[in-house]
Design a protein around this motif. Structure first.
Motif, PDB file in Angstrom:
ATOM      1  N   SER A   4       0.843  -1.174   0.000  1.00  0.00           N
ATOM      2  CA  SER A   4       0.000   0.000   0.000  1.00  0.00           C
ATOM      3  C   SER A   4       0.888   1.236   0.000  1.00  0.00           C
ATOM      4  CB  SER A   4      -0.901   0.020   1.227  1.00  0.00           C
ATOM      5  OG  SER A   4      -1.581  -1.184   1.371  1.00  0.00           O
ATOM      6  N   ALA A   5       0.270   2.393  -0.094  1.00  0.00           N
ATOM      7  CA  ALA A   5       0.960   3.680  -0.104  1.00  0.00           C
ATOM      8  C   ALA A   5       1.842   3.770  -1.339  1.00  0.00           C
ATOM      9  CB  ALA A   5       1.731   3.897   1.186  1.00  0.00           C
ATOM     10  N   GLN A   6       3.148   4.013  -1.132  1.00  0.00           N
ATOM     11  CA  GLN A   6       4.020   4.257  -2.271  1.00  0.00           C
ATOM     12  C   GLN A   6       4.243   2.973  -3.055  1.00  0.00           C
ATOM     13  OE1 GLN A   6       7.568   5.864  -0.664  1.00  0.00           O
ATOM     14  NE2 GLN A   6       6.547   7.577   0.280  1.00  0.00           N
ATOM     15  N   THR A   7       3.925   2.981  -4.311  1.00  0.00           N
ATOM     16  CA  THR A   7       4.139   1.814  -5.148  1.00  0.00           C
ATOM     17  C   THR A   7       5.128   2.111  -6.260  1.00  0.00           C
ATOM     18  OG1 THR A   7       2.196   2.421  -6.465  1.00  0.00           O
ATOM     19  CG2 THR A   7       1.855   0.832  -4.714  1.00  0.00           C
ATOM     20  N   ASP A   8       5.578   3.352  -6.423  1.00  0.00           N
ATOM     21  CA  ASP A   8       6.627   3.634  -7.392  1.00  0.00           C
ATOM     22  C   ASP A   8       7.950   3.214  -6.844  1.00  0.00           C
ATOM     23  OD1 ASP A   8       5.303   5.914  -7.861  1.00  0.00           O
ATOM     24  OD2 ASP A   8       6.701   7.092  -6.907  1.00  0.00           O
ATOM     25  N   PRO A   9       8.945   3.295  -7.775  1.00  0.00           N
ATOM     26  CA  PRO A   9      10.254   2.878  -7.326  1.00  0.00           C
ATOM     27  C   PRO A   9      10.711   3.765  -6.191  1.00  0.00           C
ATOM     28  CG  PRO A   9      10.241   3.325  -9.677  1.00  0.00           C
ATOM     29  CD  PRO A   9       8.892   3.652  -9.124  1.00  0.00           C
ATOM     30  N   HIS A  10      10.260   3.544  -5.052  1.00  0.00           N
ATOM     31  CA  HIS A  10      10.619   4.158  -3.778  1.00  0.00           C
ATOM     32  C   HIS A  10      11.410   5.463  -3.878  1.00  0.00           C
ATOM     33  CE1 HIS A  10       8.995   0.520  -2.279  1.00  0.00           C
ATOM     34  NE2 HIS A  10       9.979  -0.192  -2.700  1.00  0.00           N
ATOM     35  N   PRO A  11      10.726   6.585  -3.996  1.00  0.00           N
ATOM     36  CA  PRO A  11      11.444   7.860  -4.059  1.00  0.00           C
ATOM     37  C   PRO A  11      12.092   8.254  -2.741  1.00  0.00           C
ATOM     38  CG  PRO A  11       9.088   8.244  -3.932  1.00  0.00           C
ATOM     39  CD  PRO A  11       9.275   6.763  -4.056  1.00  0.00           C
ATOM     40  N   HIS A  12      11.652   7.614  -1.658  1.00  0.00           N
ATOM     41  CA  HIS A  12      12.197   7.957  -0.346  1.00  0.00           C
ATOM     42  C   HIS A  12      12.887   6.752   0.274  1.00  0.00           C
ATOM     43  CE1 HIS A  12      10.248  11.799  -0.571  1.00  0.00           C
ATOM     44  NE2 HIS A  12       9.090  11.222  -0.777  1.00  0.00           N
ATOM     45  N   PRO A  17      14.328  10.856   3.787  1.00  0.00           N
ATOM     46  CA  PRO A  17      12.920  10.811   4.194  1.00  0.00           C
ATOM     47  C   PRO A  17      12.135  11.989   3.622  1.00  0.00           C
ATOM     48  CG  PRO A  17      14.274  11.606   5.998  1.00  0.00           C
ATOM     49  CD  PRO A  17      15.220  11.202   4.912  1.00  0.00           C
ATOM     50  N   PRO A  18      10.842  11.795   3.398  1.00  0.00           N
ATOM     51  CA  PRO A  18       9.992  12.893   2.949  1.00  0.00           C
ATOM     52  C   PRO A  18       9.612  13.785   4.128  1.00  0.00           C
ATOM     53  CG  PRO A  18       8.659  10.963   3.293  1.00  0.00           C
ATOM     54  CD  PRO A  18      10.085  10.541   3.559  1.00  0.00           C
ATOM     55  N   PRO A  19       8.891  14.865   3.884  1.00  0.00           N
ATOM     56  CA  PRO A  19       8.378  15.674   5.012  1.00  0.00           C
ATOM     57  C   PRO A  19       7.438  14.852   5.888  1.00  0.00           C
ATOM     58  CG  PRO A  19       8.204  16.883   2.940  1.00  0.00           C
ATOM     59  CD  PRO A  19       8.565  15.471   2.572  1.00  0.00           C
ATOM     60  N   ILE A  20       7.448  15.154   7.166  1.00  0.00           N
ATOM     61  CA  ILE A  20       6.541  14.488   8.100  1.00  0.00           C
ATOM     62  C   ILE A  20       5.106  14.904   7.799  1.00  0.00           C
ATOM     63  CG2 ILE A  20       5.869  14.361  10.539  1.00  0.00           C
ATOM     64  CD1 ILE A  20       8.849  14.712  11.220  1.00  0.00           C
ATOM     65  N   ALA A  21       4.195  13.956   7.872  1.00  0.00           N
ATOM     66  CA  ALA A  21       2.791  14.238   7.613  1.00  0.00           C
ATOM     67  C   ALA A  21       2.277  15.310   8.574  1.00  0.00           C
ATOM     68  CB  ALA A  21       1.968  12.968   7.762  1.00  0.00           C
ATOM     69  N   PRO A  22       1.497  16.284   8.075  1.00  0.00           N
ATOM     70  CA  PRO A  22       0.992  17.360   8.947  1.00  0.00           C
ATOM     71  C   PRO A  22       0.220  16.843  10.149  1.00  0.00           C
ATOM     72  CG  PRO A  22       0.566  17.850   6.625  1.00  0.00           C
ATOM     73  CD  PRO A  22       1.083  16.446   6.681  1.00  0.00           C
ATOM     74  N   GLU A  23      -0.471  15.707   9.991  1.00  0.00           N
ATOM     75  CA  GLU A  23      -1.260  15.152  11.092  1.00  0.00           C
ATOM     76  C   GLU A  23      -0.394  14.744  12.284  1.00  0.00           C
ATOM     77  OE1 GLU A  23      -3.140  13.334   7.283  1.00  0.00           O
ATOM     78  OE2 GLU A  23      -1.204  14.175   7.925  1.00  0.00           O
ATOM     79  N   LEU A  24       0.914  14.621  12.057  1.00  0.00           N
ATOM     80  CA  LEU A  24       1.813  14.147  13.105  1.00  0.00           C
ATOM     81  C   LEU A  24       2.651  15.263  13.714  1.00  0.00           C
ATOM     82  CD1 LEU A  24       3.017  10.885  11.323  1.00  0.00           C
ATOM     83  CD2 LEU A  24       1.083  11.179  12.883  1.00  0.00           C
ATOM     84  N   ALA A  25       2.333  16.499  13.374  1.00  0.00           N
ATOM     85  CA  ALA A  25       3.133  17.633  13.859  1.00  0.00           C
ATOM     86  C   ALA A  25       3.144  17.713  15.383  1.00  0.00           C
ATOM     87  CB  ALA A  25       2.617  18.933  13.257  1.00  0.00           C
ATOM     88  N   ALA A  26       2.003  17.494  16.016  1.00  0.00           N
ATOM     89  CA  ALA A  26       1.933  17.605  17.475  1.00  0.00           C
ATOM     90  C   ALA A  26       2.759  16.508  18.146  1.00  0.00           C
ATOM     91  CB  ALA A  26       0.483  17.531  17.938  1.00  0.00           C
ATOM     92  N   LEU A  27       2.653  15.287  17.640  1.00  0.00           N
ATOM     93  CA  LEU A  27       3.435  14.190  18.199  1.00  0.00           C
ATOM     94  C   LEU A  27       4.922  14.426  17.987  1.00  0.00           C
ATOM     95  CD1 LEU A  27       3.626  11.371  19.483  1.00  0.00           C
ATOM     96  CD2 LEU A  27       3.352  10.404  17.179  1.00  0.00           C
ATOM     97  N   ASP A  28       5.278  14.906  16.825  1.00  0.00           N
ATOM     98  CA  ASP A  28       6.684  15.194  16.533  1.00  0.00           C
ATOM     99  C   ASP A  28       7.222  16.266  17.479  1.00  0.00           C
ATOM    100  OD1 ASP A  28       9.157  15.217  15.029  1.00  0.00           O
ATOM    101  OD2 ASP A  28       8.452  17.079  14.126  1.00  0.00           O
ATOM    102  N   PHE A 282       2.267  -5.623   3.151  1.00  0.00           N
ATOM    103  CA  PHE A 282       3.204  -4.573   3.538  1.00  0.00           C
ATOM    104  C   PHE A 282       2.534  -3.217   3.404  1.00  0.00           C
ATOM    105  CE2 PHE A 282       6.934  -2.320   4.363  1.00  0.00           C
ATOM    106  CZ  PHE A 282       7.250  -1.432   3.335  1.00  0.00           C
ATOM    107  N   GLU A 283       2.618  -2.429   4.466  1.00  0.00           N
ATOM    108  CA  GLU A 283       2.019  -1.092   4.476  1.00  0.00           C
ATOM    109  C   GLU A 283       3.085  -0.058   4.766  1.00  0.00           C
ATOM    110  OE1 GLU A 283      -0.985   1.951   4.442  1.00  0.00           O
ATOM    111  OE2 GLU A 283      -0.868  -0.086   3.646  1.00  0.00           O
ATOM    112  N   GLU A 284       3.285   0.855   3.831  1.00  0.00           N
ATOM    113  CA  GLU A 284       4.231   1.957   4.015  1.00  0.00           C
ATOM    114  C   GLU A 284       3.434   3.256   4.048  1.00  0.00           C
ATOM    115  OE1 GLU A 284       7.704   3.938   1.323  1.00  0.00           O
ATOM    116  OE2 GLU A 284       7.805   1.761   1.595  1.00  0.00           O
ATOM    117  N   VAL A 285       3.454   3.936   5.158  1.00  0.00           N
ATOM    118  CA  VAL A 285       2.605   5.098   5.372  1.00  0.00           C
ATOM    119  C   VAL A 285       3.373   6.370   5.038  1.00  0.00           C
ATOM    120  CG1 VAL A 285       1.233   6.372   7.052  1.00  0.00           C
ATOM    121  CG2 VAL A 285       1.333   3.878   7.150  1.00  0.00           C
ATOM    122  N   ALA A 286       2.913   7.075   4.037  1.00  0.00           N
ATOM    123  CA  ALA A 286       3.580   8.295   3.592  1.00  0.00           C
ATOM    124  C   ALA A 286       3.595   9.333   4.715  1.00  0.00           C
ATOM    125  CB  ALA A 286       2.878   8.862   2.365  1.00  0.00           C
TER     126      ALA A 286
END
Length: 316
Positions: A4-12, A17-28, A282-286
Motif C-alpha cells: 500500500s501507499a508508495q508503489t513507485d520505485p521508492h522515491p524515499h 525521508p519525505p516531510p513528516i505528515a501534517p497530522e503528526l506535527a503535534a506528536l513530533d 506490507f504497508e508503508e505510510v507516507a
C-alpha cells in the motif's frame, strides 16, 4: 505481497525521508527529539512506571500470569468472537518499556477481535542482553500453549506480533519456533519492527532527522542488546534481518512509516519474505514517523485498522 501507499520505485529511503505528515506535527513536537543513551534509558524506565498511557478497562478484563519467569498480562474481552489469540510485545529499543505501555492497543485488539491479547514482559538490556528477551518471549509462547485450553484458545490460531523492538523480538521468536518445529504461530504482526543492527552502523543516517527514534538512539540500543558485541552476525535470532533463509515462515503483516529510520530495513525484510514465498501484506505510510500510532490521528487509525483486518483472518 501486497504493497500500500508508495508503489513507485521508492522515491524515499531512510537516508532521504519525505516531510513528516501534517497530522503528526503535534506528536513530533512532543516526542520527536527523544534521546536514548546510557544516561537517559534509566530515566525512561522510571517515567514508564510513573506515567502510563490511558487504559480503559471497559469491555475487557485484565489478569496476570506469574507462574514462572517474567510476568505475562492477559487482556480478555468480555465478548468472545473467536478462539484464537494475539501475543503482543512492547517496544522501547530493548532498553526500556513495559507491557503496560501497549495496554490501550491490546484492549482495542481484544475488544475488536473478540480474542485474548497476551502482553509478555521481557528482560531489558544492557543489564540483561541477548538472549534474555528472546528467552522470555520463547517461555511466554510455551506458557500460552500450556494454558491454551484453560484460556479458551485454539493453539493453531495464535498470532505473534509487536511494536518496534517488540516487532523485532516477535520476528526472531517466529524464526526460533520455526526451527524448533512443533506448534507454529498462525501469523506474525510486525509493526515498524527493529530488525537490523547494521542500520546503526550506517553513519549517513546520522544526518537526516528521524523523529522519536534516531540513529544515535539506535547506536546505543543495539550494542546494549547485543551485549557489547560489534554485530549480530554470529548471534542466531538476535537480528531478524540477518537470517538468510526466510522460507516456511507464517504469513506476515509488516508496516512502517516513510519517515521512519527503520524504513529501509523493514522494506527490505518484507521484500525478502515475499521472495521466499511467505504471504506478506506490507504497508508503508507516507509521512509516518516512528511510533506515529501512539497518539490518535487519522494515519494511525487507518494503519491500525489494517492490522486488525489482517489479524482477524488468523484468529477467528
Amino acid at each position: 505481497m501486497t504493497i500500500s501507499a508508495q508503489t513507485d520505485p521508492h522515491p524515499h529511503s531512510s537516508a532521504n525521508p519525505p516531510p513528516i505528515a501534517p497530522e503528526l506535527a503535534a506528536l513530533d513536537k512532543k516526542l520527536g527529539k527523544l534521546v536514548v543513551n546510557r544516561f537517559t534509558y534509566r530515566l525512561l524506565r522510571l517515567l514508564g512506571r510513573l506515567v502510563r498511557p490511558p487504559f480503559d478497562p471497559a469491555g475487557v478484563s485484565l489478569s496476570y500470569d506469574h507462574s514462572g519467569g517474567e510476568r505475562i498480562a492477559i487482556i480478555t474481552p468480555d465478548t468472545r468472537r473467536g478462539d484464537g489469540a494475539l501475543i503482543l510485545f512492547h517496544g522501547g529499543g530493548f532498553v526500556f518499556g513495559r507491557p503496560e505501555d501497549i495496554f490501550p492497543k491490546a484492549a482495542m485488539f481484544a475488544k475488536t477481535l473478540g480474542v485474548p491479547v497476551i502482553c509478555p514482559a521481557y528482560r531489558l538490556a544492557p543489564q540483561a542482553p541477548f538472549p534474555a528477551a528472546l528467552d522470555d518471549g520463547h517461555a511466554a509462547w510455551h506458557r500460552v500453549l500450556a494454558r491454551a485450553e484453560a484460556l479458551g484458545i485454539d493453539p493453531v490460531k495464535i498470532v505473534i506480533g509487536g511494536y518496534s523492538a517488540g516487532g523485532g523480538l516477535a520476528a526472531n521468536l517466529v524464526h526460533r519456533i520455526h526451527d524448533e518445529g512443533g506448534q507454529q504461530p498462525a501469523a506474525q504482526l510486525l509493526i515498524y519492527p527493529m530488525l537490523d543492527d547494521r542500520t546503526a552502523q550506517r553513519r549517513e543516517l546520522d544526518t537526516p532527522r528521524h523523529s522519536i527514534w534516531s540513529n544515535a538512539n539506535n547506536r546505543f540500543a543495539w550494542p546494549a542488546y547485543l551485549g557489547g558485541k560489534r554485530d549480530a552476525q554470529a548471534l542466531p535470532y538476535a537480528a531478524a534481518a540477518r537470517r538468510a533463509d526466510l522460507s516456511g515462515l507464517p504469513p506476515a503483516w509488516v508496516g512502517v512509516g516513510s519517515c521512519d529510520l527503520f524504513l529501509d530495513e523493514v522494506r527490505d525484510y518484507a521484500r525478502r519474505l515475499a521472495e521466499a514465498g511467505v504471504a506478506v501484506s506490507f504497508e508503508e505510510v507516507a509521512g509516518g514517523i516512528h511510533a506515529f500510532d501512539m497518539d490518535a490521528n487519522p494515519l494511525a487509525s487507518a494503519f491500525t485498522l489494517l492490522q486488525v483486518d489482517f489479524t482477524r483472518h488468523h484468529v477467528a
